[in-house]
Write an enzyme that holds these catalytic residues in place. Structure first.
Site, PDB file in Angstrom:
ATOM      1  N   SER A  70      11.893  -3.661 -39.223  1.00 19.59           N
ATOM      2  CA  SER A  70      12.626  -2.422 -39.501  1.00 19.59           C
ATOM      3  C   SER A  70      12.830  -1.665 -38.198  1.00 19.59           C
ATOM      4  CB  SER A  70      11.836  -1.555 -40.477  1.00 19.59           C
ATOM      5  OG  SER A  70      10.713  -1.011 -39.805  1.00 19.59           O
ATOM      6  N   LYS A  71      13.525  -0.566 -38.329  1.00 15.24           N
ATOM      7  CA  LYS A  71      13.829   0.293 -37.177  1.00 15.24           C
ATOM      8  C   LYS A  71      12.532   0.672 -36.432  1.00 15.24           C
ATOM      9  CE  LYS A  71      17.100   2.748 -35.106  1.00 15.24           C
ATOM     10  NZ  LYS A  71      18.216   2.142 -34.423  1.00 15.24           N
ATOM     11  N   ARG A  72      11.444   0.744 -37.186  1.00 13.42           N
ATOM     12  CA  ARG A  72      10.158   1.075 -36.570  1.00 13.42           C
ATOM     13  C   ARG A  72       9.792   0.114 -35.442  1.00 13.42           C
ATOM     14  NH1 ARG A  72       5.677   0.012 -38.677  1.00 13.42           N
ATOM     15  NH2 ARG A  72       6.503  -1.149 -40.429  1.00 13.42           N
ATOM     16  N   HIS A  73      10.270  -1.115 -35.540  1.00 13.56           N
ATOM     17  CA  HIS A  73       9.958  -2.104 -34.506  1.00 13.56           C
ATOM     18  C   HIS A  73      10.875  -1.963 -33.293  1.00 13.56           C
ATOM     19  CE1 HIS A  73       8.307  -4.069 -38.191  1.00 13.56           C
ATOM     20  NE2 HIS A  73       7.305  -4.236 -37.357  1.00 13.56           N
ATOM     21  N   GLY A  74      11.700  -0.942 -33.284  1.00 19.45           N
ATOM     22  CA  GLY A  74      12.588  -0.711 -32.139  1.00 19.45           C
ATOM     23  C   GLY A  74      14.035  -0.912 -32.532  1.00 19.45           C
TER      24      GLY A  74
END
Ligand code: GLU
Length: 467
Positions: A236-240
């Site tokens: 997800s976006k959390r991973h960059g």
């Protein structure tokens, strides 16, 4: 019969990189087998679907060279057909109308949960023959036996039909649920193979029941394991970065993304670098792995460096130009093109390529922290000598001529060549990683070099004050 596959994204969010892999696998399957790759935009969720997301789906597929056959199907234009199918199923006794209220259903659900049982619609209206057009339509699911799907990736997967409930096909406002529309559209589009993320595997059992209730041929299924981040959570976006647009903006080339996604979950021996033609020739569903794939940014970067080196300079220039912060003229453009061989061997992304290309446009306005090591009094005095040496040769010089002159200077001053070269690099580029400084001088000329070094030397405070 040649296969017909489809990519069916919902434009409710920006196209996820995992969806791009689904598109790629479908496309390769079609191209390998001489079949058709169709596109369907599943935009029935009018609240969350956007024009912009739809536009980006087309744009990203085109960017990746994933072309589709036939006119794309826009699911929201097919609602009448979906309703017709649901109503025909009611007529045939394969589905029924249900008028249980939301409150009744919620209460039953709550009760089941409080008793620690999974909730399942209890079939209250199953045999009531309700005709009210305002009611929902539910499938008359099979009550006993099993449903087995021979998945081309996961193998045979079986569920007991008793676990499935009479799920909703058509809502009371006459709109179809995902379960219904996806089956009707796949049937009408003549889809033979459904290749998609394994988050849809549980839906498949319900969908098979719809196919069977309608008397339609059930397509083959292949459910691909999802992509996870390095921490084991769904990417997800959390991973960059998680969307295809993110990766394009980060400076990855389309061929890198295609090759990387292909290898993420599919293999052909130990091959890592796989061309488009090889991918089409080799692709099959058998070599899709069953375990979840982990996204590895380092691997992606290495692959991108490879493809940047492979690209011809003119096409790299077309990537670099829009990324440069300022408008540039023909002279600078020519310089970048001349310097491209030296630039492209060092860049991991097109964004890095554009940053490094700035040396051919103007003196640096920013200096990396690492530069401070080469701004001692000794280095400044070396730079003064460099200016004297360059002043004695003409503006137009070759890389070899400059290298020879600076080598002689190093010997005369009793320092290693690298000390002078790094000091020059700082003055010319503001960074310690760049193409050969001698090559840079050949391209920008000694006059500009001298002027950049002089203004660097005259800056009283370092770093950051030179502009
Ligand atoms: N529209 C669904 C999604 O984006 C895909 C449906 C399917 O592949 O069956 O997840």
């Amino acid at each position: 019969m040649s296969p017909r596959v489809r990519f069916a994204p919902s434009p409710t969010g920006v196209l996820h990189i995992g969806s791009v892999r689904t598109a790629l696998f479908n496309w390769l399957y079609a191209r390998h087998n001489g079949g058709k790759f169709l596109l369907r935009i599943e935009d029935t969720d009018k609240v969350r679907s956007t024009e912009q997301n739809t536009k980006l789906i087309f744009e990203i597929l085109e960017w990746l060279g994933i072309d589709w056959d036939e006119e794309p199907v826009i699911q929201s234009t097919r609602l009448v057909r979906h309703r017709e199918v649901a109503e025909a199923m009611v007529k045939d006794g394969r589905a029924y109308r249900c008028c249980c209220s939301q409150e009744e259903l919620a209460a039953k659900k709550e009760k089941a949960l409080s008793e620690g049982k999974p909730y399942k619609y209890d079939g209250t209206c199953r045999d009531k023959n309700i005709v009210d057009a305002q009611s929902v339509i539910r499938l008359k699911s099979k009550l006993d036996g099993n449903t087995t799907v021979i998945d081309l990736v996961q193998g045979a997967v079986t569920v007991e039909n008793a676990q499935l409930d009479d799920f909703v096909l058509l809502r009371s406002d006459g709109t179809p649920t995902y379960m219904l529309s996806v089956v009707v559209d796949d049937h009408d589009m003549g889809i033979t193979h459904i290749i998609r993320g394994d988050d849809h595997l549980t839906n498949t059992f319900k969908q098979v029941q719809i196919y069977e209730a309608c008397g339609w041929t059930v397509p083959s299924f292949a459910h691909i394991p999802l992509i996870y981040g390095p921490d084991g959570a769904k990417l997800s976006k959390r991973h960059g970065a998680a969307s295809a647009v993110d990766y394009r903006e980060l400076g990855y080339l389309p061929e890198t993304i295609s090759n990387y996604l292909l290898r993420l979950g599919w293999s052909h021996g130990d091959d890592e670098i796989i061309s488009r033609d090889e991918a089409i020739e080799w692709f099959d569903l058998r070599n899709i792995g069953r375990s979840p794939s982990r996204f590895d940014m380092k691997k992606l970067q290495n692959l991108n460096s490879h493809y940047i080196r492979q690209r011809d300079n003119a096409s790299l220039l077309s990537y670099v130009l829009p990324l440069l912060k300022k408008q540039i003229g023909e002279i600078e453009e020519k310089r970048i093109l001349r310097g491209m061989d030296g630039l492209k061997t060092r860049a991991k992304t097109v964004v890095e390529l554009a940053e490094a290309a700035a040396v051919y446009i103007a003196a640096p306005t920013h200096y990396d922290d690492a530069c401070s090591k080469y701004v001692t009094d000794v280095h400044i005095s070396l730079l003064r000598d460099v200016v004297s040496v360059l002043d004695q040769i003409g503006d137009s010089v070759t890389e070899e001529q400059v290298a020879q002159s600076i080598k002689e200077l190093a010997e005369k001053r009793g320092v290693k060549l690298i000390e002078i070269a790094q000091a020059m690099r700082v003055a010319l580029c503001g960074r310690l990683v760049s193409p050969s400084v001698f090559q840079i001088i050949e391209i920008i000329g000694t006059n500009e070099t001298v002027s950049r070094i002089n203004s660097f030397i005259s800056c009283s405070v370092y770093p950051g004050s030179c502009s």
